[in-house]
Design an enzyme around this catalytic site. Structure first.
Site, PDB file in Angstrom:
ATOM      1  CE1 TYR A   1      -7.910  -5.400   3.593  1.00  0.00           C
ATOM      2  CE2 TYR A   1      -5.896  -4.641   2.530  1.00  0.00           C
ATOM      3  CZ  TYR A   1      -7.271  -4.589   2.681  1.00  0.00           C
ATOM      4  OH  TYR A   1      -8.004  -3.714   1.920  1.00  0.00           O
TER       5      TYR A   1
ATOM      6  CG  ASP B   1      -2.371  -3.758   8.690  1.00  0.00           C
ATOM      7  OD1 ASP B   1      -2.990  -2.945   9.412  1.00  0.00           O
ATOM      8  OD2 ASP B   1      -2.690  -3.983   7.511  1.00  0.00           O
TER       9      ASP B   1
ATOM     10  NE  ARG C   1       7.612  12.271  -6.448  1.00  0.00           N
ATOM     11  CZ  ARG C   1       8.449  12.642  -7.432  1.00  0.00           C
ATOM     12  NH1 ARG C   1       7.965  13.058  -8.579  1.00  0.00           N
ATOM     13  NH2 ARG C   1       9.741  12.599  -7.256  1.00  0.00           N
TER      14      ARG C   1
ATOM     15  CE  LYS D   1     -10.155  -0.098   5.857  1.00  0.00           C
ATOM     16  NZ  LYS D   1      -9.240  -1.221   5.957  1.00  0.00           N
TER      17      LYS D   1
END
Ligand SMILES: *Cc1c(COP(=O)(O)O)cnc(C)c1O
Length: 385
Positions: free
Chosen positions: A108, A180, A55, A205
């Site tokens: 965003y 961001d 994990r 992206k």
């Protein structure tokens, strides 16, 4: 080492004394086996940077995280299963009931949703500041302010914050600045030189770059690392090694791709600016952009995403315009090799370049810009003449 050399070399093995494949292995694991209890316990203190349990990542995730952290000038990075997961874990690491959170107004949309639908009901006082803020942020800071969340340029309308000025106000007060940095990537905005403490990326992206994987990254300063890492650990996010491999593969060509995205986007943006149907083009690389000087001061270039406002407020015509284009796909996300169009309706608390007129967002891909321009020209003429 220059940036392009870093991009080619970081996060992969080098043949010093044994033959190795150029790219790191994809290591899939849940259980990692340890030789004894002492080494198992020791690894528990270094989760997310050394092997402990699947994990928390394997060599493939560490290679990507290390490469991006070094490229951006951060202390360490953590790989996340999506960009939004990177946003939410970063915010949850600091925003607790009774705290005050400053968030840029051009953030965003899904980040704003998290603030409104979860953080505010939880008792976090979320305050949106004007998207073109700099040192004036000082007037909004309170004793209970725990973080300043930036997105520069922000989604939809592409205003810039003066992050250097914001950081110079925040740092002496010990308030972390989050940013961001998806639009600029570690290549076009050197976050940590500008005073950012936590840099957030939707690697989906430009880092992945081929529209075929979801991924996020949080790059931290030394002071913020353990707080962020512990929150990611509490939430239990885990990222597939195969997706990390795709992101590392994408990263190798990101510099080259971004150069072409900028070149194509500038050509399309300049052409749009001269069209009679267009009221304004929101692209910081254009001289007409209100934050162009700031962009020149702080950024090493522009990527391929921008928006423009039409003079028309005929939203039905705008939908037909989008439907009729051949080379611009209709769909979420951006940063792949292909061109995309959306018609955003961003929410704003402050006066901004959002009104009743049509706002169009374009991602300019790696196609020939003359084809893209011809496509847009036909659509604008058909719907808005
Ligand atoms: C797309 C995007 C995100 C979210 O990334 P996902 O990988 O889609 O979750 C976050 N911030 C910005 C600015 C984005 O454009």
């Amino acid at each position: 080492m220059k940036k392009d050399t870093k991009i080619a070399r970081l996060g992969r093995p080098h043949a010093k004394d044994r033959p190795v494949a150029v790219n790191p292995e994809i290591v899939r694991a849940s259980t990692i086996l340890f030789p004894d209890m002492d080494s198992y316990d020791a690894a528990g203190k270094e989760k997310y940077t050394t092997l402990r349990y699947g994990r928390h990542g394997t060599q493939t995730a560490f290679a990507l995280a290390d490469a991006v952290a070094e490229l951006e000038g951060g202390y360490r990075a953590i790989v996340m299963p999506s960009g939004l997961a990177a946003v939410s874990a970063s915010l949850l690491a600091y925003a607790k009931p009774g705290t005050h959170l400053l968030v840029t107004d051009n953030v965003y949309g899904p980040t704003r949703n998290l603030c409104e639908s979860y953080l505010r009901p939880l008792g976090v006082d979320v305050e949106y500041f004007a998207p073109r803020t700099g040192a004036e942020i000082a007037d909004l800071i309170r004793p209970e302010t725990v973080a300043i969340y930036c997105e520069s340029p922000g989604s939809g309308t592409f205003e810039l914050q003066d992050i250097l000025a914001i950081a110079s106000v925040a740092a002496p007060r010990g308030i972390p600045v989050m940013n961001d940095n998806t639009w600029a990537t570690p290549l076009l905005f050197p976050s940590f030189e500008k005073g950012v403490d936590i840099s957030i990326h939707a690697a989906t992206k430009y880092i992945v770059g081929h529209s075929d994987a979801m991924l996020g990254l949080i790059v931290c300063s030394e002071a913020t690392w353990s707080t962020v890492r512990n929150m990611v650990g509490l939430l239990g996010y885990s990222t597939a090694p195969d997706d990390c491999y795709l992101a590392l593969r994408g990263l190798r060509t990101m510099g080259l791709r971004l150069e072409r995205h900028q070149q194509n986007a500038l050509k399309v943006a300049r052409w749009l600016e001269a069209r009679p149907e267009v009221a304004a083009v929101h692209y910081p690389a254009l001289e007409s952009h209100p934050d162009h000087a700031l962009w020149k001061r702080d950024f090493n270039g522009a990527s391929g995403l921008f928006a423009f406002t039409l003079k028309s407020n005929d939203h039905e015509a705008a939908r037909r315009f989008a439907d009729g284009l051949d080379y611009f796909g209709i769909g979420s996300s951006w940063g792949g090799f292909e061109s995309l169009i959306t018609l955003p309706h961003p929410t704003r608390n402050h006066e901004a370049s959002v009104d009743d007129r049509v706002l169009v967002r374009l991602h300019v891909g790696l196609e020939d810009p003359d084809d893209l321009i011809a496509d847009l020209a036909a659509g604008l003429t058909a719907q808005f003449k």
